[in-house]
Structure formats: C-alpha cells, structure tokens
Design a protein around this motif. Structure first.
Motif, PDB file in Angstrom:
ATOM      1  N   GLU A   1       0.830  -1.210   0.000  1.00 34.37           N
ATOM      2  CA  GLU A   1       0.000   0.000   0.000  1.00 34.37           C
ATOM      3  C   GLU A   1       0.862   1.256   0.000  1.00 34.37           C
ATOM      4  OE1 GLU A   1      -2.544  -0.418   3.396  1.00 34.37           O
ATOM      5  OE2 GLU A   1      -3.665  -2.075   2.494  1.00 34.37           O
TER       6      GLU A   1
ATOM      7  N   GLU B   1       2.460   1.672  -3.447  1.00 36.79           N
ATOM      8  CA  GLU B   1       1.473   2.126  -4.432  1.00 36.79           C
ATOM      9  C   GLU B   1       1.234   3.622  -4.275  1.00 36.79           C
ATOM     10  OE1 GLU B   1      -1.978  -0.336  -3.983  1.00 36.79           O
ATOM     11  OE2 GLU B   1      -1.028  -2.022  -5.003  1.00 36.79           O
TER      12      GLU B   1
ATOM     13  N   ALA C   1       4.149   5.306  -5.925  1.00 29.65           N
ATOM     14  CA  ALA C   1       4.493   4.835  -7.275  1.00 29.65           C
ATOM     15  C   ALA C   1       4.714   5.965  -8.273  1.00 29.65           C
ATOM     16  CB  ALA C   1       3.430   3.879  -7.803  1.00 29.65           C
TER      17      ALA C   1
ATOM     18  N   GLY D   1       6.713   1.437  -7.511  1.00 28.99           N
ATOM     19  CA  GLY D   1       5.592   0.722  -8.111  1.00 28.99           C
ATOM     20  C   GLY D   1       5.883  -0.763  -8.238  1.00 28.99           C
TER      21      GLY D   1
ATOM     22  N   GLY E   1       5.686  -2.327  -4.838  1.00 29.77           N
ATOM     23  CA  GLY E   1       4.300  -2.517  -4.429  1.00 29.77           C
ATOM     24  C   GLY E   1       3.690  -3.753  -5.040  1.00 29.77           C
ATOM     25  N   GLU E   2       3.963  -3.975  -6.311  1.00 28.98           N
ATOM     26  CA  GLU E   2       3.461  -5.175  -6.990  1.00 28.98           C
ATOM     27  C   GLU E   2       4.018  -6.435  -6.332  1.00 28.98           C
ATOM     28  OE1 GLU E   2       4.397  -4.979 -11.169  1.00 28.98           O
ATOM     29  OE2 GLU E   2       3.492  -2.991 -11.347  1.00 28.98           O
TER      30      GLU E   2
ATOM     31  N   ASN F   1       2.387  -6.982  -2.861  1.00 32.09           N
ATOM     32  CA  ASN F   1       0.994  -7.440  -2.970  1.00 32.09           C
ATOM     33  C   ASN F   1       0.914  -8.880  -3.458  1.00 32.09           C
ATOM     34  OD1 ASN F   1      -0.106  -5.031  -2.016  1.00 32.09           O
ATOM     35  ND2 ASN F   1      -0.098  -4.123  -4.051  1.00 32.09           N
TER      36      ASN F   1
END
Length: 121
Positions: free
Chosen positions: A80, A83, A86, A93, A96-97, A100
């Motif tokens: 989070e 993101e 990002a 970014g 974050g991917e 997650n």
C-alpha cells in the motif's frame, strides 16, 4: 524439507525482499519529496520478515506457521505504501506489486494448507 506449496511462496518472498531492498536503497539514494523515513523503514522491515519467513520455510521449521500472518500484514502494508509512492519513482511501483503478490501468495498457500488438513494459522 519445505512442502510443495511453500516452494512457490519462498520464491515470492525472495522476490518481495529483493524489490523492497531496491526501493529502500533508491529512497535513501534519491530522497525525493514524498519519500519518507517511514517508507524506507517499512521496506526494510518487509525485507527482514520476508527473508526470515523464506528461511524458516526452507528449513521446514515449525515456527514458519507463526510468521505467516505477520508476513502477510507487513507485505500488504508495504504494498500500500509503495502504491502511494508509485508516481514518485518507478522502483516503488514494482516494489508494491511484489509486496501485494507476496501477500496474496501467502494467503493462498495458507488456504491450500488448511484445505489439505495440514496445520495452518
């Protein structure tokens, strides 16, 4: 020896740790507006927990089961945060991917283990 489900999770944990480590390093290197100390600390905590979880799963240690909820929580929190950041740096970014995906894989593995009757939190 780690079970079949854990091999996939170990790969995701390593991927997440690497992405978070890179993002933390970039945060420290560039320190653009919006990249906070909190973001860097969170990324480094995620690295630490993901590596610990991967190591425990590799050893097939009974304590790995207790790290799973902590790992999911930190990965989700870190994802989070990345993101949110990002737009500032592409490395966030990607981090974050990875976070997650790691949290999702961790949840899926927990569900599979529970369905197979193996002990799981």
């Amino acid at each position: 020896m780690a079970n079949l489900y854990d091999h996939e999770l170990i790969q995701e944990l390593k991927k997440c740790a690497t992405a978070c480590e890179h993002c933390a390093a970039e945060n420290l290197k560039h320190n653009p507006t919006g990249l906070t100390e909190r973001s860097t600390r969170l990324a480094l905590e995620c690295v630490s927990v993901c590596r610990a979880m991967a190591e425990e799963l590799t050893l097939d240690d009974i304590y790995a089961i207790h790290l799973r909820p902590v790992c999911m929580f930190i990965c989700r929190s870190c994802g989070e945060e990345f993101e949110r950041l990002a737009g500032i740096g592409s490395y966030c970014g990607k981090g974050g991917e990875a976070c997650n995906e790691c949290a999702e894989t961790c949840q899926q593995m927990a569900t599979k283990l529970k369905a197979s009757g193996q002990e799981c939190l």
